[in-house]
Design an enzyme around this catalytic site. Structure first.
Site, mmCIF file in Angstrom:
data_model
loop_
_atom_site.group_PDB
_atom_site.id
_atom_site.type_symbol
_atom_site.label_atom_id
_atom_site.label_comp_id
_atom_site.label_asym_id
_atom_site.label_seq_id
_atom_site.Cartn_x
_atom_site.Cartn_y
_atom_site.Cartn_z
ATOM 1 N N LYS A 65 -18.994 14.192 -46.758
ATOM 2 C CA LYS A 65 -18.818 15.365 -45.876
ATOM 3 C C LYS A 65 -17.775 16.331 -46.438
ATOM 4 C CE LYS A 65 -17.774 12.534 -42.534
ATOM 5 N NZ LYS A 65 -18.136 11.255 -43.161
ATOM 6 N N GLN B 282 -16.314 10.559 -39.645
ATOM 7 C CA GLN B 282 -17.093 9.332 -39.459
ATOM 8 C C GLN B 282 -18.597 9.647 -39.568
ATOM 9 O OE1 GLN B 282 -14.321 9.775 -36.822
ATOM 10 N NE2 GLN B 282 -13.230 9.069 -38.613
ATOM 11 N N ASP C 74 -18.307 8.385 -44.831
ATOM 12 C CA ASP C 74 -18.145 8.449 -46.289
ATOM 13 C C ASP C 74 -19.403 8.936 -47.006
ATOM 14 O OD1 ASP C 74 -15.562 7.445 -45.948
ATOM 15 O OD2 ASP C 74 -16.270 5.371 -46.067
ATOM 16 N N GLY D 54 -11.372 10.016 -44.190
ATOM 17 C CA GLY D 54 -10.889 10.186 -45.559
ATOM 18 C C GLY D 54 -11.890 11.045 -46.284
ATOM 19 N N HIS D 55 -11.548 12.305 -46.485
ATOM 20 C CA HIS D 55 -12.489 13.251 -47.086
ATOM 21 C C HIS D 55 -11.955 13.671 -48.455
ATOM 22 C CE1 HIS D 55 -13.944 14.383 -42.753
ATOM 23 N NE2 HIS D 55 -14.172 13.136 -43.078
#
Ligand code: GDP
Ligand code: IMO
Ligand code: MG
Length: 429
Positions: free
Chosen positions: A16, A223, A13, A40-41
């Protein structure tokens, strides 16, 4: 160095997605190489917010996007995410999105097992995303997995399915769960196969051709280094290698392909899930960081734990991933603090350390050694040039560079795509 590999240098988080989206304008191909839909991007483009978990962030700009063999793929989630993004106006076809034939599948019983184990772990739980990531990787290395290419050979699946269901039925029995319903599973696989197969390609070949043609490949890590199965805070980690070296093995390119390794680093530290976190702030300051940074997980909605910048951890990540330069994100969240703290070492018992020792017990006991640095009252939010940054913010960045032994290549000052300061173009190196 035509290629760029983006990796998280903390516990995920770090931003990225925003940086990959920004860089993908200059890339010919964007490739995911590990993890799955545990990621989760978030991408913010004008008034649109895109949240991607499995698809490479390059897809939003229409850049050729590939899911490499190192990724574990939930085919039903894939279909849902494609539909969601299409609903937001993103063009997704087999011409701009490819899936490697050798990706292991995440199946419904992997998700079950992830949840069952977490529920049974009490205080020892990892705090996984419960999406079946760990169990799917276990089956991959256990040589039991059903892979994407098997979707084209479902009639031949019998013996493979025997081995796989025998293994899982034994585990399920231990949790008092019914055995796997094979007929139902086969029916579900047949149904989803027709959606997945048009996207399936020998991705290693696509990428090697792109490389031979001098195209620019952007690798998108998921990650972060401290969640790496080998280098992270084991066992409170994810089940893949998240370091930059995985870009090659997770796509089918040689080790020189990684190119410029861009470590994404948040200007403070967050973690979601359990495990050691030496600079964690369980007080009003931690609360303030969380509120200013909107620190809630994209995938699970969980509140992220927040703390001061830990230079020891980032220095370690820079080393194990061979980071060339960092993108420092969320600098704006630190606007308005009188004093900031940076962790420069740990005290464990009567010893001091300039790295995080490997054992979970030592990690849990690590007490940060801080240095104070004066904050700034002006705003950095939305800054797009170095000249717009307050002098103290520049001092903070310079001190981070010194402590981690790595230059800052980009600075991000808001979620918005264009609120980014380019210090040095990673593709130009
Ligand atoms: P990722 O998993 O590394 O892609 O990061 P996430 O998208 O899960 O979390 C980063 C969050 O911070 C997202 O909501 C982004 O929109 C947001 N973000 C990214 N860069 C910045 C920044 O420079 N400032 C602020 N305030 N938010 C940012
Ligand atoms: P992005 O790509 C932050 C964490 C989980 C849990 C541990 C193991 O958005 O940075 P898993 O479901 O992978 O078995 O969970 O890893 N985790 C993440 N934390 N960002 C992520 O991805 C994460 N993906 C997994 O919270 O602690
Ligand atoms: Mg995320």
């Amino acid at each position: 160095m035509a290629n760029v590999t983006v990796i998280g240098a903390q516990w995920g988080d770090e931003g990225k997605g925003k940086i990959v989206d920004w860089l993908s304008e200059r890339a010919d191909v964007v490739a995911r190489f590990q993890g799955g839909h545990n990621a989760g991007h978030t991408l913010v483009v004008g008034d649109k917010v895109y949240k991607l978990s499995l698809l490479p962030s390059g897809i939003v700009r229409g850049t050729l996007s590939v899911i490499g063999n190192g990724v574990v793929l939930d085919p039903w989630h894939f279909r849902d995410e494609v539909a969601k993004l299409k609903g937001q106006g993103v063009d997704i076809t087999p011409d701009n999105l490819q899936i490697a034939e050798t990706c292991p599948l995440i199946l419904p019983f992997h998700r079950d097992l992830d949840g069952l184990r977490e529920d049974a772990s009490g205080a020892g739980k990892i705090g996984t995303t419960r999406r079946g990531i760990g169990p799917a990787y276990e089956d991959k290395v256990g040589r039991r997995a059903i892979r994407v290419c098997d979707l084209a050979h479902l009639d031949d699946l019998g013996p493979q399915l025997d081995r796989l269901t025998a293994h899982h039925d034994a585990l399920r029995a231990g949790f008092n769960e019914a055995p796997i319903d094979r007929d139902r599973l086969m029916a579900e696989l047949r149904e989803i196969a027709s959606f997945i197969l048009p996207f399936v390609k020998p991705v290693w070949l696509t990428l090697n051709k792109a490389k031979a043609e001098g195209k620019r490949i952007l690798f998108e890590g998921a990650q972060g280094t401290l969640l790496d199965i080998d280098h992270g805070t084991y066992p409170f980690v994810t089940s893949s290698n998240t370091v930059a070296g995985t870009a090659a093995s997770g796509t089918g390119l040689g080790p020189s392909a990684a190119g410029f390794v861009l470590g994404i680093v948040k200007a403070y530290t967050t973690r979601v899930g359990s495990g050691p976190f030496p600079t964690e702030l369980e007080d009003a300051t931690g609360q303030r960081l969380g509120e200013r940074g909107h620190e809630f997980g994209t995938v699970t909605g969980r509140k992220r734990r927040c703390g001061w910048f830990d230079a020891v951890l980032v220095r370690q990540s820079v080393a194990v991933s061979g980071v060339t330069g960092i993108a420092l994100t969320k600098l704006d969240v630190l606007d308005g603090f009188d004093t900031l703290k940076i962790c420069t070492g740990y005290r464990i018992g009567d010893q001091t350390y300039d790295y995080l020792p490997a054992h979970a017990q030592d990690q849990a006991k690590a007490e940060p050694i801080y240095e104070d640095i004066e904050g700034w009252q002006d705003t950095t939010a939305g800054a797009r040039s170095w000249a717009e940054l307050p002098a103290q913010a520049i001092k903070y960045i310079r001190r981070i560079e010194e402590l981690i032994g790595c230059p800052v290549t980009l600075v991000s000052t808001s979620p918005e795509r264009e609120d980014t300061i380019l210090v040095r173009d990673p593709f130009a190196d």
